[in-house]
Each structure stands twice: as C-alpha cells, then as structure tokens.
Design an enzyme around this catalytic site. Sequence first.
Site, PDB file in Angstrom:
ATOM      1  N   LEU A  20     -99.472 -61.544 -97.778  1.00 51.43           N
ATOM      2  CA  LEU A  20     -99.810 -60.198 -97.296  1.00 51.43           C
ATOM      3  C   LEU A  20    -100.965 -59.587 -98.102  1.00 51.43           C
ATOM      4  CD1 LEU A  20     -96.257 -58.787 -96.546  1.00 51.43           C
ATOM      5  CD2 LEU A  20     -98.066 -59.254 -94.885  1.00 51.43           C
ATOM      6  N   ARG A  24    -104.068 -58.291 -96.055  1.00 47.10           N
ATOM      7  CA  ARG A  24    -104.440 -56.862 -96.140  1.00 47.10           C
ATOM      8  C   ARG A  24    -105.891 -56.721 -96.596  1.00 47.10           C
ATOM      9  NH1 ARG A  24     -98.444 -55.427 -98.424  1.00 47.10           N
ATOM     10  NH2 ARG A  24     -97.521 -55.333 -96.341  1.00 47.10           N
ATOM     11  N   GLU A 144     -99.867 -55.735 -90.522  1.00 43.43           N
ATOM     12  CA  GLU A 144     -99.860 -56.062 -91.964  1.00 43.43           C
ATOM     13  C   GLU A 144     -99.296 -54.894 -92.779  1.00 43.43           C
ATOM     14  OE1 GLU A 144    -100.264 -59.020 -92.415  1.00 43.43           O
ATOM     15  OE2 GLU A 144    -101.463 -59.613 -90.690  1.00 43.43           O
ATOM     16  N   THR A 146     -97.938 -50.579 -92.110  1.00 46.33           N
ATOM     17  CA  THR A 146     -98.594 -49.306 -91.768  1.00 46.33           C
ATOM     18  C   THR A 146     -99.152 -48.633 -93.027  1.00 46.33           C
ATOM     19  OG1 THR A 146     -96.565 -48.046 -92.084  1.00 46.33           O
ATOM     20  CG2 THR A 146     -96.955 -48.939 -89.866  1.00 46.33           C
ATOM     21  N   PHE A 164     -88.934 -46.378-100.868  1.00 48.55           N
ATOM     22  CA  PHE A 164     -88.867 -46.967 -99.524  1.00 48.55           C
ATOM     23  C   PHE A 164     -87.637 -46.494 -98.751  1.00 48.55           C
ATOM     24  CE2 PHE A 164     -91.728 -49.721-101.731  1.00 48.55           C
ATOM     25  CZ  PHE A 164     -92.605 -50.169-100.775  1.00 48.55           C
TER      26      PHE A 164
HETATM   27  C1  LIG Z   1    -101.411 -55.664 -82.492  1.00 49.19           C
HETATM   28  C2  LIG Z   1    -100.257 -56.014 -83.395  1.00 49.19           C
HETATM   29  C3  LIG Z   1    -100.122 -57.319 -83.865  1.00 49.19           C
HETATM   30  C4  LIG Z   1     -99.059 -57.664 -84.693  1.00 49.19           C
HETATM   31  N1  LIG Z   1     -98.966 -58.952 -85.130  1.00 49.19           N
HETATM   32  C5  LIG Z   1     -97.892 -59.306 -85.875  1.00 49.19           C
HETATM   33  C6  LIG Z   1     -97.741 -60.660 -86.307  1.00 49.19           C
HETATM   34  O1  LIG Z   1     -98.553 -61.525 -86.020  1.00 49.19           O
HETATM   35  N2  LIG Z   1     -96.634 -60.985 -87.053  1.00 49.19           N
HETATM   36  C7  LIG Z   1     -95.702 -60.054 -87.385  1.00 49.19           C
HETATM   37  O2  LIG Z   1     -94.727 -60.395 -88.056  1.00 49.19           O
HETATM   38  N3  LIG Z   1     -95.848 -58.770 -86.993  1.00 49.19           N
HETATM   39  C8  LIG Z   1     -96.905 -58.360 -86.241  1.00 49.19           C
HETATM   40  N4  LIG Z   1     -97.040 -57.062 -85.839  1.00 49.19           N
HETATM   41  C9  LIG Z   1     -95.973 -56.121 -86.188  1.00 49.19           C
HETATM   42  C10 LIG Z   1     -96.400 -55.116 -87.261  1.00 49.19           C
HETATM   43  O3  LIG Z   1     -96.485 -55.726 -88.533  1.00 49.19           O
HETATM   44  C11 LIG Z   1     -95.389 -53.944 -87.227  1.00 49.19           C
HETATM   45  O4  LIG Z   1     -95.553 -53.265 -85.993  1.00 49.19           O
HETATM   46  C12 LIG Z   1     -95.610 -52.991 -88.396  1.00 49.19           C
HETATM   47  O5  LIG Z   1     -95.262 -53.597 -89.619  1.00 49.19           O
HETATM   48  C13 LIG Z   1     -94.771 -51.726 -88.223  1.00 49.19           C
HETATM   49  O6  LIG Z   1     -93.432 -52.065 -87.993  1.00 49.19           O
HETATM   50  P1  LIG Z   1     -92.671 -51.439 -86.722  1.00 49.19           P
HETATM   51  O7  LIG Z   1     -93.526 -51.569 -85.516  1.00 49.19           O
HETATM   52  O8  LIG Z   1     -91.318 -52.052 -86.723  1.00 49.19           O
HETATM   53  O9  LIG Z   1     -92.604 -49.885 -87.029  1.00 49.19           O
HETATM   54  P2  LIG Z   1     -91.456 -49.117 -87.824  1.00 49.19           P
HETATM   55  O10 LIG Z   1     -91.094 -49.855 -89.082  1.00 49.19           O
HETATM   56  O11 LIG Z   1     -90.381 -48.742 -86.886  1.00 49.19           O
HETATM   57  O12 LIG Z   1     -92.265 -47.813 -88.252  1.00 49.19           O
HETATM   58  C14 LIG Z   1     -92.504 -46.732 -87.346  1.00 49.19           C
HETATM   59  C15 LIG Z   1     -93.124 -45.580 -88.155  1.00 49.19           C
HETATM   60  O13 LIG Z   1     -92.228 -45.207 -89.219  1.00 49.19           O
HETATM   61  C16 LIG Z   1     -92.884 -45.313 -90.466  1.00 49.19           C
HETATM   62  N5  LIG Z   1     -91.957 -45.778 -91.498  1.00 49.19           N
HETATM   63  C17 LIG Z   1     -91.126 -46.855 -91.448  1.00 49.19           C
HETATM   64  N6  LIG Z   1     -90.459 -46.960 -92.601  1.00 49.19           N
HETATM   65  C18 LIG Z   1     -90.870 -45.937 -93.377  1.00 49.19           C
HETATM   66  C19 LIG Z   1     -90.542 -45.513 -94.690  1.00 49.19           C
HETATM   67  N7  LIG Z   1     -89.648 -46.166 -95.464  1.00 49.19           N
HETATM   68  N8  LIG Z   1     -91.142 -44.404 -95.172  1.00 49.19           N
HETATM   69  C20 LIG Z   1     -92.064 -43.743 -94.430  1.00 49.19           C
HETATM   70  N9  LIG Z   1     -92.427 -44.105 -93.185  1.00 49.19           N
HETATM   71  C21 LIG Z   1     -91.824 -45.190 -92.676  1.00 49.19           C
HETATM   72  C22 LIG Z   1     -94.010 -46.321 -90.235  1.00 49.19           C
HETATM   73  O14 LIG Z   1     -95.065 -46.119 -91.184  1.00 49.19           O
HETATM   74  C23 LIG Z   1     -94.446 -45.969 -88.824  1.00 49.19           C
HETATM   75  O15 LIG Z   1     -95.310 -44.854 -88.843  1.00 49.19           O
HETATM   76  C24 LIG Z   1     -98.100 -56.678 -85.037  1.00 49.19           C
HETATM   77  C25 LIG Z   1     -98.247 -55.366 -84.591  1.00 49.19           C
HETATM   78  C26 LIG Z   1     -99.322 -55.028 -83.786  1.00 49.19           C
HETATM   79  C27 LIG Z   1     -99.454 -53.584 -83.323  1.00 49.19           C
END
Ligand SMILES: Cc1cc2nc3c(=O)[nH]c(=O)nc-3n(C[C@H](O)[C@H](O)[C@H](O)COP(=O)(O)OP(=O)(O)OC[C@H]3O[C@@H](n4cnc5c(N)ncnc54)[C@H](O)[C@@H]3O)c2cc1C
Length: 165
Positions: A20, A24, A144, A146, A164
């Site tokens: 990562l 990143r 990678e 948010t 976290f």
């Molecule tokens: C185009 C695209 C390609 C991708 N490709 C891959 C890939 O190849 N392999 C792979 O494994 N994944 C992939 N992903 C997934 C990506 O890594 C996740 O979408 C990302 O890590 C966010 O996780 P989530 O969608 O489950 O959001 P969530 O974890 O549900 O988060 C939603 C919101 O809540 C916030 N949040 C969550 N936890 C906390 C916390 N503890 N404190 C504060 N805020 C928090 C987040 O910042 C975000 O704003 C891809 C995503 C996209 C959009």
Amino acid sequence: MPEANRLPAARSFRDTARVLAGTRNAVAWAALGHATAAYDIALSYCEQRQQFGKPLVGFQLVQDSLVKMLAEVCSMQLFCLRLGRLIEEDRLTDTVSAIAKMNNTRKARMVVAEARDLLGGNGILLDFHVMRHMADMEALHTYEGTANIQTLIVGRDITGVGAFV
Ligand SMILES: Cc1cc2nc3c(=O)[nH]c(=O)nc-3n(C[C@H](O)[C@H](O)[C@H](O)COP(=O)(O)OP(=O)(O)OC[C@H]3O[C@@H](n4cnc5c(N)ncnc54)[C@H](O)[C@@H]3O)c2cc1C
C-alpha cells in the site's frame, strides 16, 4: 484457495502495508498528472475563450483561479519529488506515502473543480476532457484508502494514538 496460489512473502498485514505504501505513492503521482492536465486545459481554454470583448485570461478573477491552481500543482510536485527521493533511498514509510496520497488527491480534486468551473458549460462536456479527469480523481480519492484513512495513519504516527475505532 490452493496453497500454490498464495503470494510469496505475504504473511501479515505489515506485508500488505508495504504494498500500500508503494501504491499510495503511485496515486499521489497520478493525482498530480490529472491536476496538471486540468490546469493546462483551463489555461488554454481561458486564453481562447472571449467574453465581454476580451479573452477570459484578461479578468482578474480568472487569473486568481489559475494562479491558485498552479500553486497547488507546484505543492503536489514537491510531494512527488520527495516520494521519489525516499524510494531511491529505500526510506519510504507508510506515513509519508499516506500524507502524500491524502494531500495530492485533495488538492487535485480542488484543481479539477476549478478547471471545470473556468470552462463554464463546456466544463461538463467530455469533449473538453476536464470531466474525465474529475471522474478519475473521484476514484483516486477513494481507492488505496480514503483521505480519512490516510489522515488516521498520519495522526497515529504524530500523536502515538490510534483513532481508527
Ligand atoms: C474505482 C475503484 C477501484 C477500486 N479498486 C480496488 C481494488 O482493486 N482492490 C481492492 O481491494 N479495493 C478496491 N477498491 C475499494 C476501495 O479501496 C474502497 O472503496 C475504499 O478503501 C473505501 O472503502 P469502502 O468503499 O468500504 O468505504 P467505507 O469504509 O464504508 O467508508 C465510507 C466513508 O466512511 C469513512 N470512514 C470509514 N472508516 C472511518 C473511520 N474509522 N474514521 C473516519 N472515517 C471513516 C471513509 O473515509 C469514507 O468517507 C476500489 C474502489 C474504487 C472506487
């Protein structure tokens, strides 16, 4: 899953974190590319587009927007330069790659939004490409990890307190 499919040297989340840190770094560079392209498109558009009898670049508010974009692009370049040097020295850390990813994706989103605004109605047409960069930036903003998660990684490092959960 068969044992033969297991990735070599991937034993713990620490190994995943090393991957990562590298990805990143790549996202920070990609964000810089999108921001640079959006800035270039906006500048040439504003040089050509005439309103109120002169090119858009002749208006102070337009120059303000272009200069803010350029300043952000330059700050993103400095992050990328630092990333490159740390990688050369094999000293890239999770914290540095997280702060660079967070900074550059946030700044690039701002730059492409400014570019989209400077193109007026044309800003939402695919023909002018800014909207493509904006859509790509939305993906980079999330994958990678948010910006929130990068912030927590850096926050844990500088305070010694994990926030976290
Ligand atoms: C185009 C695209 C390609 C991708 N490709 C891959 C890939 O190849 N392999 C792979 O494994 N994944 C992939 N992903 C997934 C990506 O890594 C996740 O979408 C990302 O890590 C966010 O996780 P989530 O969608 O489950 O959001 P969530 O974890 O549900 O988060 C939603 C919101 O809540 C916030 N949040 C969550 N936890 C906390 C916390 N503890 N404190 C504060 N805020 C928090 C987040 O910042 C975000 O704003 C891809 C995503 C996209 C959009």
